[in-house]
Design an enzyme around this catalytic site. Structure first.
Site, short mmCIF file in Angstrom:
data_model
loop_
_atom_site.label_atom_id
_atom_site.label_comp_id
_atom_site.label_asym_id
_atom_site.label_seq_id
_atom_site.Cartn_x
_atom_site.Cartn_y
_atom_site.Cartn_z
N SER B 139 31.45 3.85 46.37
CA SER B 139 30.11 3.66 45.84
C SER B 139 29.41 2.43 46.40
CB SER B 139 30.18 3.56 44.31
OG SER B 139 31.04 2.51 43.93
N LYS B 178 23.78 -5.68 45.89
CA LYS B 178 22.70 -5.64 46.87
C LYS B 178 22.29 -7.06 47.24
CE LYS B 178 21.44 -1.21 47.30
NZ LYS B 178 22.13 -0.59 46.18
#
Lengths: 220, 220
Positions: B139, B178
DNA sequence: ATACTTTCCGAACATTAGTGCGGATATTAT
DNA sequence: ATAATATCCGCACTAATGTTCGGAAAGTAT
């Protein structure tokens, strides 16, 4: 002495890391952009607060006239333990197109003077002929390795299927890091990034240089 | 590489002493007066020579953009026998869709009994609230992190632009790793993999949980 | 000596980078 | 709420600081 505000802590850690990276302190505007602050005056204001708190030395009218005062707030949460470590030589960098750095076979010992990196024995494992390379550029992106990463390599000419290795395609004279799968007369090279596609070559066209033991990416 | 001239040696040692005393590098004019040189351009000239010799790092158009190249490490006299390490608790795993593991704020101390991982202090840095997570599944592939990787996290609610962090999108109730860029009312989240596209959200919809300090991938 | 390279000189120039200030926003105390 | 204080915002200003350039001096090689 009040506790520095959130913004002030961010500034402080930014300064610390900037110095760590550049060996000289940041400008007010470096801090402004790095910490997403709207005005230089706000940075200046907070630097003054930090100076009042004694956490920072600031010399007025001197560019980059900053230095950290609380120099030695060492480890706070854990006790320092001494463990066995191995010094791994940092042999160079990998970049797209450049020849792949390898230890010279004549004198493995003249690595003295090279930069060394201490790594715990435990996470390196028992291998020999270990060295490290710093990655430059995004040429290894499909191996999930990006600019600045440290790759720990072990010199070897044989790897098991599935291991990631530095392989050289003789006919193309290129070297990359790929997962290695020997399939008889053909050898399949598969990027670590499954979104990329694998390629196959004649087995005698593929030369294994080193295998990848570990990848270390420090972001701070 | 030629031997530096007398004047160049003087400049070099002046820089060294200046940094020792001030914790930041001198300006060209500092060097000029300190070494009794008639013109700034002479200093600049010799700095260029020193850079060519590899004895000095110089960043053009950067004030005080000097650092000595010779010494890669701060401490000059310490023996590399044992190094400080910190024991980092392995708190759990990250997987797609699962809530992001965080240290419980009530008892940081009951981490005893958890699995601990020794990491060198040097590569972790001075941060506090450090813990590790093991990645499950692919993921995080767009953050260049794959199954089995160990992610070293530091608990924080503020990160600077460009840092990789665990962020939660409140409206979607998702958490990912991120690169974080605050742009006023909007916040841009950019994957580490440059082949992926960035996304932007309302800043108050984005919550920072932890920042990524390092990634460790052991392949053996 | 002659030519060539390195180093130096001064002084103007162009950016970089710190400061000041009036006023807007928060934050906290009364 | 009201006042007091702490922060933040832009923006202009100025000092600090790196760069450039023609030419002079000093050092080296031919």
């Amino acid at each position: 002495m009040k506790k520095p505000s959130e913004r002030q802590q961010m500034i402080l850690s930014f300064i610390e890391e900037f110095i760590e990276e550049h060996d000289f302190p940041p400008t007010i505007r470096d801090i402004q952009y790095g910490c997403d602050i709207s005005s230089t005056s706000v940075v200046s204001y907070n630097l003054d607060r930090l100076k009042e708190s004694g956490l920072l030395n600031r010399h007025s009218e001197v560019s980059r006239g900053l230095s950290l005062a609380g120099q030695s707030h060492r480890n706070s949460s854990a006790e320092p333990v001494s463990i066995d470590t191995v010094a791994v030589p940092l042999l160079g960098t990998i970049a797209a197109g450049s020849p792949f750095p390898m230890p010279e076979n004549d004198t493995w010992s003249d690595l003295t003077g090279q930069e060394l990196i201490d790594l715990p024995q435990a996470i390196i494992g028992p291998g020999t002929g270990i060295y490290a390379l710093k990655v430059r550029g995004e040429s290894m992106i499909d191996a999930l390795i990006s600019d600045g990463d440290l790759v720990i390599m072990e010199q070897t000419s044989v790897v098991r299927n599935g291991q990631m290795a530095a392989v050289r395609i003789k006919s193309e004279n290129t070297t990359t890091l790929k997962h290695y799968y020997s399939e008889g007369p053909r050898t399949r090279l598969e990027p670590a990034n499954t979104q990329m596609e694998a390629m196959t070559f004649r087995s005698d066209d593929v030369e294994v240089l080193s295998k990848v033991v570990a990848v270390w990416r420090y972001l701070g």
